[in-house]
Design an enzyme around this catalytic site. Structure first.
Site, mmCIF file in Angstrom:
data_model
loop_
_atom_site.group_PDB
_atom_site.id
_atom_site.type_symbol
_atom_site.label_atom_id
_atom_site.label_comp_id
_atom_site.label_asym_id
_atom_site.label_seq_id
_atom_site.Cartn_x
_atom_site.Cartn_y
_atom_site.Cartn_z
ATOM 1 N N ARG A 7 -13.286 -14.059 116.612
ATOM 2 C CA ARG A 7 -12.967 -12.529 116.404
ATOM 3 C C ARG A 7 -12.691 -12.513 114.749
ATOM 4 O O ARG A 7 -12.690 -11.467 114.081
ATOM 5 C CB ARG A 7 -11.584 -12.478 117.224
ATOM 6 N N LEU A 36 -5.320 -1.875 114.662
ATOM 7 C CA LEU A 36 -4.546 -1.669 113.553
ATOM 8 C C LEU A 36 -5.429 -2.071 112.286
ATOM 9 O O LEU A 36 -5.129 -1.237 111.163
ATOM 10 C CB LEU A 36 -3.524 -2.759 113.503
ATOM 11 N N ARG A 90 -13.553 -25.891 117.620
ATOM 12 C CA ARG A 90 -13.517 -24.713 116.780
ATOM 13 C C ARG A 90 -12.404 -24.612 115.742
ATOM 14 O O ARG A 90 -12.545 -24.219 114.761
ATOM 15 C CB ARG A 90 -13.219 -23.474 117.790
ATOM 16 N N ASP A 137 0.338 -20.189 118.746
ATOM 17 C CA ASP A 137 -0.578 -21.078 118.743
ATOM 18 C C ASP A 137 -0.155 -22.666 119.005
ATOM 19 O O ASP A 137 -0.841 -23.407 119.102
ATOM 20 C CB ASP A 137 -1.260 -21.120 117.246
ATOM 21 N N CYS A 139 -10.615 -11.790 124.474
ATOM 22 C CA CYS A 139 -10.663 -13.364 124.342
ATOM 23 C C CYS A 139 -10.417 -13.788 125.595
ATOM 24 O O CYS A 139 -10.223 -13.132 126.702
ATOM 25 C CB CYS A 139 -9.422 -13.716 123.390
ATOM 26 N N ARG A 144 -7.793 -8.355 122.800
ATOM 27 C CA ARG A 144 -7.420 -8.660 121.558
ATOM 28 C C ARG A 144 -7.805 -7.327 120.738
ATOM 29 O O ARG A 144 -8.840 -7.298 120.130
ATOM 30 C CB ARG A 144 -8.135 -9.790 121.041
ATOM 31 N N PRO A 145 -7.116 -6.631 120.423
ATOM 32 C CA PRO A 145 -7.635 -5.104 119.856
ATOM 33 C C PRO A 145 -7.559 -5.015 118.475
ATOM 34 O O PRO A 145 -7.181 -6.289 117.934
ATOM 35 C CB PRO A 145 -6.221 -3.999 120.440
ATOM 36 N N VAL A 146 -8.235 -4.261 117.895
ATOM 37 C CA VAL A 146 -8.490 -4.354 116.281
ATOM 38 C C VAL A 146 -7.941 -2.869 115.900
ATOM 39 O O VAL A 146 -8.560 -2.461 114.776
ATOM 40 C CB VAL A 146 -9.840 -4.399 115.865
ATOM 41 N N LYS A 192 -7.151 -23.942 109.102
ATOM 42 C CA LYS A 192 -8.488 -23.170 109.606
ATOM 43 C C LYS A 192 -7.978 -21.708 109.614
ATOM 44 O O LYS A 192 -8.996 -20.990 108.753
ATOM 45 C CB LYS A 192 -8.401 -23.272 111.227
ATOM 46 N N ASN A 193 -6.892 -20.908 110.007
ATOM 47 C CA ASN A 193 -6.573 -19.532 109.749
ATOM 48 C C ASN A 193 -6.480 -19.227 108.178
ATOM 49 O O ASN A 193 -6.823 -18.067 108.013
ATOM 50 C CB ASN A 193 -5.222 -19.250 110.443
HETATM 51 C C1 UD1 Z 1 -4.027 -14.485 114.137
HETATM 52 C C2 UD1 Z 1 -4.445 -16.125 114.111
HETATM 53 C C3 UD1 Z 1 -4.049 -16.618 115.606
HETATM 54 C C4 UD1 Z 1 -2.787 -16.266 116.140
HETATM 55 C C5 UD1 Z 1 -2.217 -14.988 115.651
HETATM 56 C C6 UD1 Z 1 -1.018 -14.538 116.070
HETATM 57 C C7 UD1 Z 1 -6.245 -15.992 112.426
HETATM 58 C C8 UD1 Z 1 -7.684 -16.210 112.394
HETATM 59 N N1 UD1 Z 1 -5.610 -16.224 113.990
HETATM 60 O O1 UD1 Z 1 -4.763 -13.868 114.873
HETATM 61 O O2 UD1 Z 1 -4.588 -17.931 115.732
HETATM 62 O O3 UD1 Z 1 -2.590 -16.648 117.428
HETATM 63 O O4 UD1 Z 1 -2.742 -14.414 114.318
HETATM 64 O O5 UD1 Z 1 0.118 -15.619 115.104
HETATM 65 O O6 UD1 Z 1 -5.473 -16.029 111.588
HETATM 66 N N2 UD1 Z 1 -2.852 -6.388 117.490
HETATM 67 C C9 UD1 Z 1 -3.008 -5.005 117.883
HETATM 68 N N3 UD1 Z 1 -4.020 -4.437 117.327
HETATM 69 C C10 UD1 Z 1 -4.478 -5.086 116.211
HETATM 70 C C11 UD1 Z 1 -4.234 -6.537 115.967
HETATM 71 C C12 UD1 Z 1 -3.357 -6.971 116.480
HETATM 72 O O7 UD1 Z 1 -2.501 -4.665 119.074
HETATM 73 O O8 UD1 Z 1 -5.513 -4.313 115.658
HETATM 74 C C13 UD1 Z 1 -1.750 -7.174 118.579
HETATM 75 C C14 UD1 Z 1 -2.341 -8.484 119.461
HETATM 76 O O9 UD1 Z 1 -2.762 -8.152 120.450
HETATM 77 C C15 UD1 Z 1 -1.273 -9.303 119.160
HETATM 78 C C16 UD1 Z 1 -0.282 -9.016 117.914
HETATM 79 O O10 UD1 Z 1 -0.823 -7.916 117.252
HETATM 80 O O11 UD1 Z 1 -0.273 -8.905 120.279
HETATM 81 C C17 UD1 Z 1 -0.507 -9.988 116.678
HETATM 82 O O12 UD1 Z 1 -1.931 -10.423 116.490
HETATM 83 P P1 UD1 Z 1 -2.462 -10.670 115.250
HETATM 84 O O13 UD1 Z 1 -1.310 -11.169 114.183
HETATM 85 O O14 UD1 Z 1 -3.293 -9.530 114.595
HETATM 86 O O15 UD1 Z 1 -3.355 -11.981 115.476
HETATM 87 P P2 UD1 Z 1 -5.020 -12.336 114.727
HETATM 88 O O16 UD1 Z 1 -4.727 -11.884 113.453
HETATM 89 O O17 UD1 Z 1 -6.020 -11.736 115.524
#
Ligand code: UD1
Length: 421
Positions: A92, A125, A397, A305, A116, A121-123, A22-23
């Site tokens: 997301r 980065l 999902r 996960d 979530c 779940r911040p963006v 999926k990912n």
């Molecule tokens: C992806 C996976 C999800 C998995 C996660 C961690 C997909 C579609 N989803 O989610 O299934 O649980 O990796 O392995 O591939 N963070 C920030 N700022 C940001 C982005 C992330 O602080 O802008 C933090 C998050 O809160 C978290 C950590 O970084 O604590 C890792 O998250 P991230 O690897 O970004 O997860 P996703 O890509 O959203």
């Protein structure tokens, strides 16, 4: 809304094919819009997050054809640059269109994903990476509004290793002017596959599979085809289904390399694991499982996960274990539901302390997210009597018809329509 009805107590046996990741799909699909033309993504899983991403790409003007796990995306006529709230709120990972749209068309408007079910779940980065690449970013009316005449190569140092932000940065940098260096890049297999796909599209990327990725931007990418890697989380979930029922199964079309952390922990529990090319077998017959503690971390560590599923397994093992999530501190919505089935789990901040119960007893349970739902199904497979898992749409999902796979392995599980929420 469907629910699952499970009669617990059947030991799983037999073999089943694992679906595509999926990912990985959720990264490969938006990557395909970096080029004009028809991309072919083989072994794409038929599950709702993929359908949601398809709808989003269609909304942007792509033509989609999805048949027998072969997904064709024609991105020659992309003419819309907004990812609306109605799509993003469902998933997301929709934020993955930000980098490609910005890099190829110089503009993107993407709804902010929000939280979530289990927490924020911040963006930030993703946004910092785009800014570093020279984009102007505004947050307006719940949307990320991004613009850049031409992205420019740069140095990106991620404070936190992020799968999504690494993916977005790699996609954007592939079409930027000049060289980009990404430090502390994620090395999850899905990111490695994304990099390999980009290279097939004509991107120049060094350091694939390492924390330091160097990208030399090119003027244009071309469409291509790829076979999606197996889903390591589906693999792990099915292995735990075998372990929890003292069963004996073989998973085919999968990869042990992507799941070593989980396999080693299953071995610590006492399960016999056999690794073969594209195949993993687990034998948990006639053994009493040992309690084994885990702490989640980035790849190649134990995946977050798989945390909920591991908690379900530990809930029936004699003894005490701890399950700590260092990636998502609040990801424990499954705990009260597992306790309704008779598990004895106490939460201490981001650690679940699990005292194995002799028996779980069937009940109605529901959950608020994908992997938590998976943990309830696993518990239902071993609980005495009938377990009803409500809100199966969470499972749909991220798993391709999981009940059919479990049924083919001998589980007594049915999907029925339900008016209950
Ligand atoms: C992806 C996976 C999800 C998995 C996660 C961690 C997909 C579609 N989803 O989610 O299934 O649980 O990796 O392995 O591939 N963070 C920030 N700022 C940001 C982005 C992330 O602080 O802008 C933090 C998050 O809160 C978290 C950590 O970084 O604590 C890792 O998250 P991230 O690897 O970004 O997860 P996703 O890509 O959203």
């Amino acid at each position: 809304m469907d629910k699952f009805i499970i009669q617990g107590g059947k030991k799983l046996s037999g073999s089943v094919k694992v679906s595509g990741s999926k990912n990985s799909s959720l990264a490969l699909m938006p990557a395909s819009i970096l080029a004009s033309g028809k991309s072919v993504l083989k072994n794409t899983p038929e599950l709702n997050d993929v359908f949601t991403m398809s709808k989003l790409l269609k909304h942007l003007g792509a033509e989609i054809n999805f048949n027998n796990e072969i997904l064709k995306i024609d991105s020659s006529r992309i003419n819309e640059f907004t990812a609306p709230y109605e799509h993003v709120k469902k998933m997301r990972a929709s934020v993955y269109v930000l980098g490609p749209l910005l890099a190829r068309f110089g503009k993107a408007k993407v709804s902010l994903p929000g939280g979530c079910a289990w927490g924020p779940r911040p963006v930030n980065l993703h946004l910092e990476a785009m800014k570093k690449l020279g984009a102007d970013i505004d947050l307006k009316d719940g949307y990320i509004v991004a613009e850049a005449k031409k992205l420019k190569g740069t140095k990106i140092n991620f404070d936190v290793s992020s799968v999504g932000a690494t993916g977005n940065a790699m996609m954007a940098a592939s079409l930027a002017e000049g060289a980009t260096l990404i430090n502390n890049a994620a090395i999850e297999p899905e990111i490695t596959q994304l990099a390999e796909f980009l290279v097939k599209m004509g991107a120049l990327i060094d350091g694939i599979g390492t924390n330091t990725i160097a990208i030399q931007g090119v003027a244009e990418l071309h469409s291509t085809e790829i076979t999606t890697i197996p889903d390591r989380i589906e693999t792990g979930t099915l292995l735990i289904a075998a372990a929890i029922t003292n069963g004996n199964i073989t998973l085919i079309e999968t990869s042990s390399e992507h799941l070593e952390a989980v396999l080693l922990k299953l071995e610590d529990c006492g399960c016999k694991i056999t690794r073969e090319p594209k195949k993993i077998s687990i034998d948990a017959r006639n053994i009493e499982l040992n309690p084994v503690s885990i702490t989640t971390s980035i790849f190649p560590g134990f995946p977050t996960d798989m945390q909920a599923q591991w908690t379900a397994l530990m809930s029936i093992v004699n003894g005490v274990s701890t399950v700590t999530d260092t990636i998502y501190f609040d990801r424990f919505k499954h705990v009260p539901e597992l306790n309704r089935l008779g598990a004895q789990i106490v939460l201490d901040q981001n650690t679940a302390v699990v005292t194995g119960a002799k028996k779980l007893r069937g009940a109605k349970v529901m959950s608020t997210d994908l992997r938590a739902s998976a943990s309830l199904v696993l518990a239902g497979l071993v609980a005495e009597g009938t377990t009803e898992v409500l809100r199966v749409y969470h499972l749909d999902r991220g798993y391709q018809r999981i009940e059919e796979k479990l049924k083919s392995l001998g589980a007594d599980i049915r999907r029925v329509e339900s008016k209950e929420y």
